[in-house]
Design an enzyme around this catalytic site. Structure first.
Site, PDB file in Angstrom:
ATOM      1  N   ASN A 109      45.429  33.932  35.171  1.00  0.00           N
ATOM      2  CA  ASN A 109      45.033  35.209  35.767  1.00  0.00           C
ATOM      3  C   ASN A 109      44.617  35.026  36.996  1.00  0.00           C
ATOM      4  O   ASN A 109      43.886  34.102  37.434  1.00  0.00           O
ATOM      5  CB  ASN A 109      43.928  35.893  35.062  1.00  0.00           C
ATOM      6  N   HIS A 111      41.954  36.399  40.084  1.00  0.00           N
ATOM      7  CA  HIS A 111      40.855  37.337  40.244  1.00  0.00           C
ATOM      8  C   HIS A 111      40.155  37.241  41.438  1.00  0.00           C
ATOM      9  O   HIS A 111      39.878  36.093  42.152  1.00  0.00           O
ATOM     10  CB  HIS A 111      39.774  37.196  39.238  1.00  0.00           C
ATOM     11  N   SER A 138      39.868  33.411  42.854  1.00  0.00           N
ATOM     12  CA  SER A 138      40.236  32.337  41.797  1.00  0.00           C
ATOM     13  C   SER A 138      41.125  32.467  40.772  1.00  0.00           C
ATOM     14  O   SER A 138      41.586  33.572  40.608  1.00  0.00           O
ATOM     15  CB  SER A 138      38.654  32.495  40.977  1.00  0.00           C
ATOM     16  N   ASP A 147      37.472  37.558  32.456  1.00  0.00           N
ATOM     17  CA  ASP A 147      37.336  36.747  33.689  1.00  0.00           C
ATOM     18  C   ASP A 147      36.473  35.513  33.528  1.00  0.00           C
ATOM     19  O   ASP A 147      35.813  35.064  34.356  1.00  0.00           O
ATOM     20  CB  ASP A 147      36.736  37.812  34.838  1.00  0.00           C
TER      21      ASP A 147
HETATM   22  C1  GRF Z   1      44.630  41.172  43.297  1.00  0.00           C
HETATM   23  O1  GRF Z   1      43.778  41.344  44.173  1.00  0.00           O
HETATM   24  C2  GRF Z   1      44.396  40.462  42.311  1.00  0.00           C
HETATM   25  O2  GRF Z   1      43.543  39.152  42.489  1.00  0.00           O
HETATM   26  C3  GRF Z   1      44.144  41.062  41.259  1.00  0.00           C
HETATM   27  O3  GRF Z   1      44.440  42.374  41.549  1.00  0.00           O
HETATM   28  C4  GRF Z   1      44.980  42.582  42.747  1.00  0.00           C
HETATM   29  C5  GRF Z   1      46.491  42.848  42.484  1.00  0.00           C
HETATM   30  O4  GRF Z   1      47.143  43.047  43.818  1.00  0.00           O
HETATM   31  N1  GRF Z   1      43.905  40.647  39.923  1.00  0.00           N
HETATM   32  P1  GRF Z   1      48.828  43.280  43.715  1.00  0.00           P
HETATM   33  O5  GRF Z   1      49.185  44.105  42.661  1.00  0.00           O
HETATM   34  O6  GRF Z   1      49.215  41.761  43.306  1.00  0.00           O
HETATM   35  O7  GRF Z   1      49.144  43.515  45.193  1.00  0.00           O
END
Ligand code: GRF
Length: 211
Positions: A109, A111, A138, A147
Site C-alpha cells: 500500500n 500512504h 510511505s 496503515d
Molecule cells: C494517493 O495519495 C495515495 O497515497 C493514497 O491515495 C491517493 C491515490 O491517488 N493511498 P491516485 O488515485 O493514485 O491518484
C-alpha cells in the site's frame, strides 16, 4: 521462449495517478500489470488502464451485504488471475483479516504520510494543522492493522509556510509516483520480502523510518 514478466494486480478507487506511474514504469521494468480492479465504476484510473490495454474489472462494494462478502468476491477474481503481487493504489476500502491473511506478504500500500504519523485520511491537512515542517509518503506491506504494516520506504517533502492541503498533496504525489514503481520493482526482482512482520530488502532489515 517469450519473456515472462512478473505479473501484478492493481486495486484502485479513483484518479489512479499512482496506477499511471506504475503503468509508465512497467514499460521498461521487470513487471507487468495483468489486471486493474476498482470498487467504483467511475474511477478515472479505469480509463487509464483501458488506454494501456490492461484488463479491468469493477467489483462494486455496494452490491455486497458486508465487507467479508465483498472481499470474498475480490479474492475469487484475484485467485483466478493469480497475480504475484497485489498493489493498492488509492484503494479506499479496508480489507478484512481473511483477505490480508490469504495474501500474507503479497500486498503493498502507499500512504500519503510519514508513517507511523497520520494513518487514516485527510493526512495533508492534519500535517499542516499540527505545524509539521516535514511530510511525505510511505510504502508499506499490508497487515491487519490499518496503515500499520511494516514500512518499506519513505520520501520526505518540506511543508512550506503558506501551504494549502492541495499544494502539499501535489508535492507529496510527485514523490509517490517515483517511489511506488521503485518498490514494486524491488519486489518483482525478489529483493523485497515480508518476514516475521518486518520488511527486508536484500536480506537487510528495513528500518521503521524507511529505506
Ligand atoms: C494517493 O495519495 C495515495 O497515497 C493514497 O491515495 C491517493 C491515490 O491517488 N493511498 P491516485 O488515485 O493514485 O491518484
Amino acid at each position: 521462449m517469450p519473456e515472462t514478466k512478473y505479473s501484478i494486480a492493481v486495486l484502485i478507487s479513483g484518479n489512479g495517478s499512482n496506477l499511471q506511474a506504475l503503468i509508465d514504469a512497467s514499460h521498461l521494468g521487470n513487471y507487468t500489470i495483468g489486471l486493474v480492479i476498482s470498487n467504483k465504476s467511475d474511477a478515472y484510473g479505469l480509463e487509464r488502464a483501458r488506454r494501456a490495454n490492461i484488463a479491468t474489472q469493477v467489483i462494486d462494494h455496494r452490491e455486497y451485504a458486508n465487507r467479508e462478502d465483498f472481499d470474498a468476491a475480490l479474492m475469487a477474481v484475484l485467485d483466478a488471475e493469480r497475480p504475484q503481487l497485489i498493489v493498492l493504489a488509492g484503494f479506499m476500502r479496508i480489507l478484512s483479516s481473511a483477505f490480508v491473511q490469504h495474501y500474507q506478504g503479497l500486498i503493498l500500500n502507499i500512504h500519503p504520510s510519514l508513517l507511523p504519523k497520520y494513518p487514516g485520511t485527510n493526512t495533508h491537512q492534519r500535517a499542516i494543522d499540527a505545524g509539521e515542517t516535514e511530510h511525505g509518503v510511505s510504502v508499506h506491506f499490508v497487515t491487519e492493522e490499518l496503515d500499520g504494516g511494516p514500512v518499506i520506504a519513505q520520501e520526505r517533502v518540506p511543508v512550506l509556510p503558506q501551504d494549502t492541503a492541495r499544494e502539499l498533496a501535489a508535492r507529496v504525489a510527485a514523490q509517490e509516483h517515483v517511489l511506488y514503481p521503485r518498490v514494486v520493482t524491488w519486489f518483482a526482482a525478489g529483493r523485497l520480502v515480508m518476514r516475521d512482520q518486518r520488511a527486508w530488502l536484500d536480506d537487510r532489515l528495513l528500518p521503521p523510518s524507511g529505506a
